[in-house]
Design a protein around this motif. Structure first.
Motif, PDB file in Angstrom:
ATOM      1  N   GLY A 126      -8.718  -3.843  -1.283  1.00 53.14           N
ATOM      2  CA  GLY A 126      -8.476  -3.959  -2.721  1.00 53.14           C
ATOM      3  C   GLY A 126      -7.700  -2.577  -3.038  1.00 53.14           C
ATOM      4  O   GLY A 126      -7.313  -2.198  -4.238  1.00 53.14           O
ATOM      5  N   TYR A 127      -7.509  -1.477  -2.268  1.00 49.11           N
ATOM      6  CA  TYR A 127      -7.091  -0.263  -2.342  1.00 49.11           C
ATOM      7  C   TYR A 127      -5.420  -0.464  -2.570  1.00 49.11           C
ATOM      8  O   TYR A 127      -4.813  -1.312  -1.858  1.00 49.11           O
ATOM      9  CB  TYR A 127      -7.141   0.774  -1.478  1.00 49.11           C
ATOM     10  CG  TYR A 127      -8.726   1.103  -1.473  1.00 49.11           C
ATOM     11  CD1 TYR A 127      -9.144   2.058  -2.317  1.00 49.11           C
ATOM     12  CD2 TYR A 127      -9.435   0.770  -0.329  1.00 49.11           C
ATOM     13  CE1 TYR A 127     -10.415   2.576  -2.446  1.00 49.11           C
ATOM     14  CE2 TYR A 127     -10.717   0.941  -0.597  1.00 49.11           C
ATOM     15  CZ  TYR A 127     -11.338   2.013  -1.518  1.00 49.11           C
ATOM     16  OH  TYR A 127     -12.739   2.344  -1.210  1.00 49.11           O
ATOM     17  N   LYS A 128      -4.948   0.066  -3.614  1.00 52.25           N
ATOM     18  CA  LYS A 128      -3.273   0.126  -3.817  1.00 52.25           C
ATOM     19  C   LYS A 128      -2.562   1.422  -3.250  1.00 52.25           C
ATOM     20  O   LYS A 128      -1.557   1.347  -3.047  1.00 52.25           O
ATOM     21  CB  LYS A 128      -2.915  -0.172  -5.162  1.00 52.25           C
ATOM     22  CG  LYS A 128      -3.736  -1.460  -5.878  1.00 52.25           C
ATOM     23  CD  LYS A 128      -2.766  -2.163  -6.621  1.00 52.25           C
ATOM     24  CE  LYS A 128      -3.265  -3.619  -6.996  1.00 52.25           C
ATOM     25  NZ  LYS A 128      -4.232  -4.149  -6.225  1.00 52.25           N
ATOM     26  N   GLU A 129      -3.419   2.497  -2.917  1.00 51.08           N
ATOM     27  CA  GLU A 129      -2.844   3.677  -2.682  1.00 51.08           C
ATOM     28  C   GLU A 129      -3.973   4.329  -2.059  1.00 51.08           C
ATOM     29  O   GLU A 129      -5.170   4.105  -1.987  1.00 51.08           O
ATOM     30  CB  GLU A 129      -2.640   4.600  -4.025  1.00 51.08           C
ATOM     31  CG  GLU A 129      -1.490   4.455  -4.897  1.00 51.08           C
ATOM     32  CD  GLU A 129      -1.406   5.443  -5.973  1.00 51.08           C
ATOM     33  OE1 GLU A 129      -0.514   5.399  -6.671  1.00 51.08           O
ATOM     34  OE2 GLU A 129      -2.384   6.399  -6.084  1.00 51.08           O
TER      35      GLU A 129
ATOM     36  N   ALA B 261      -6.033  -2.328   2.171  1.00 48.71           N
ATOM     37  CA  ALA B 261      -5.207  -3.301   1.157  1.00 48.71           C
ATOM     38  C   ALA B 261      -6.011  -4.464   1.012  1.00 48.71           C
ATOM     39  O   ALA B 261      -6.458  -4.997  -0.101  1.00 48.71           O
ATOM     40  CB  ALA B 261      -3.966  -3.714   1.589  1.00 48.71           C
ATOM     41  N   LYS B 262      -6.760  -5.001   2.232  1.00 52.07           N
ATOM     42  CA  LYS B 262      -7.618  -6.111   1.975  1.00 52.07           C
ATOM     43  C   LYS B 262      -9.060  -5.701   1.204  1.00 52.07           C
ATOM     44  O   LYS B 262      -9.499  -6.401   0.472  1.00 52.07           O
ATOM     45  CB  LYS B 262      -8.263  -6.514   3.239  1.00 52.07           C
ATOM     46  CG  LYS B 262      -7.218  -7.411   4.074  1.00 52.07           C
ATOM     47  CD  LYS B 262      -8.199  -8.066   5.294  1.00 52.07           C
ATOM     48  CE  LYS B 262      -7.221  -8.164   6.520  1.00 52.07           C
ATOM     49  NZ  LYS B 262      -7.910  -8.112   7.820  1.00 52.07           N
TER      50      LYS B 262
ATOM     51  N   MET C  41       0.896  -1.280   0.135  1.00 55.03           N
ATOM     52  CA  MET C  41      -0.178   0.026   0.174  1.00 55.03           C
ATOM     53  C   MET C  41       0.812   1.176   0.045  1.00 55.03           C
ATOM     54  O   MET C  41       1.714   1.303   0.885  1.00 55.03           O
ATOM     55  CB  MET C  41      -1.107   0.116   1.218  1.00 55.03           C
ATOM     56  CG  MET C  41      -1.591   1.309   1.492  1.00 55.03           C
ATOM     57  SD  MET C  41      -2.988   1.634   0.460  1.00 55.03           S
ATOM     58  CE  MET C  41      -4.013   0.256   1.009  1.00 55.03           C
ATOM     59  N   LYS C  42       0.690   2.374  -1.158  1.00 60.53           N
ATOM     60  CA  LYS C  42       1.365   3.288  -1.120  1.00 60.53           C
ATOM     61  C   LYS C  42       0.580   4.447  -0.518  1.00 60.53           C
ATOM     62  O   LYS C  42      -0.552   4.681  -0.720  1.00 60.53           O
ATOM     63  CB  LYS C  42       1.715   3.530  -2.508  1.00 60.53           C
ATOM     64  CG  LYS C  42       2.573   4.661  -3.002  1.00 60.53           C
ATOM     65  CD  LYS C  42       2.686   4.901  -4.413  1.00 60.53           C
ATOM     66  CE  LYS C  42       3.530   6.160  -4.581  1.00 60.53           C
ATOM     67  NZ  LYS C  42       3.829   6.437  -6.134  1.00 60.53           N
TER      68      LYS C  42
ATOM     69  N   ALA D  40      -6.522   7.436  -6.494  1.00 61.15           N
ATOM     70  CA  ALA D  40      -6.105   6.483  -5.199  1.00 61.15           C
ATOM     71  C   ALA D  40      -7.651   5.756  -4.922  1.00 61.15           C
ATOM     72  O   ALA D  40      -7.693   4.566  -4.352  1.00 61.15           O
ATOM     73  CB  ALA D  40      -5.430   7.101  -3.955  1.00 61.15           C
TER      74      ALA D  40
END
Ligand code: NAP
Length: 172
Positions: A97-100, A94-95, A1-2, A41
């Motif tokens: 589904g977010y990457k940022e 993150a779980k 996760m950024k 994001a």
């Protein structure tokens, strides 16, 4: 996760004059940039004081409001009040589904993430203003080395600076 810290600040590094200062001074260029980066994001994290200065929730983005007050419950499905620490909150996102995630202040919450070494990038928009006093980007001791990766002039005399964090382990 950024995690990208996105903030508007004055030339003297202030993000507000006081805790209830409505951010109407940051300029159109900054608002457009914030919308663009935060929509990409999809998730925005902020402290309860910052949330309370907004007149309405941000459209089309999940907003996580950090608060220790477990009585706060949102009636808006896009807004979640959370008591989680930064690391656990990022795991949850993150779980989902977010990457940022965008870290959107204020100083207290910025410092929680910096102290945990969880900021990867900072996008700072410098407004041609000086407050002399107020709330700065962080609210406590932070020790980060950063590298300037991009700079851009925006409308209204704004300067956008994008930094990569080289040493995310800040002083506790
Ligand atoms: N220029 C910009 O781009 C920009 C961006 C964002 C904000 N701002 C400004 O920043 C100001 C607010 O900054 P701020 O630093 O006062 O407040 P903040 O970081 O927005 O929120 C602080 C609040 O977060 C809650 N919190 C949740 N977890 C916490 C923890 N572990 N430790 C401490 N507090 C925790 C506490 O409230 P509870 O009592 O709810 O727990 C605390 O009072 C406003 O004026 C806003 O306009 C400016």
């Amino acid at each position: 996760m950024k995690v990208i810290l996105v903030m508007a600040m004055t030339v003297d590094g202030m993000i507000a004059k006081s805790g209830d200062h409505f951010p109407d001074w940051t300029g159109k260029g900054d608002k457009r940039l914030f919308m663009e980066i935060s929509k990409k994001a999809g998730a925005v994290i902020m402290g309860s004081k910052t949330y309370d200065t907004l007149k309405k929730p941000l459209p089309d983005r999940k907003t996580v409001v950090l608060t220790r007050n477990r009585q706060r419950i949102s009636s808006d499905p896009r807004v979640v009040f959370s008591p989680l620490c930064p690391a656990n909150l990022l795991k949850e996102l993150a779980k989902e589904g977010y990457k940022e995630a965008i870290l959107a202040g204020g100083a207290t919450v910025n410092t929680l993430f910096a102290a945990a070494g969880l900021i990867d990038e900072m996008v700072l928009t410098v407004s041609p203003l000086v407050f002399g006093t107020g709330i700065s980007l962080f609210a406590g001791e932070v020790d980060m080395s950063v590298e300037l990766v991009e700079h851009q002039r925006l409308e209204g005399g704004l300067l956008c600076l994008r930094y990569r964090i080289l040493s995310p382990d800040a002083a506790a």
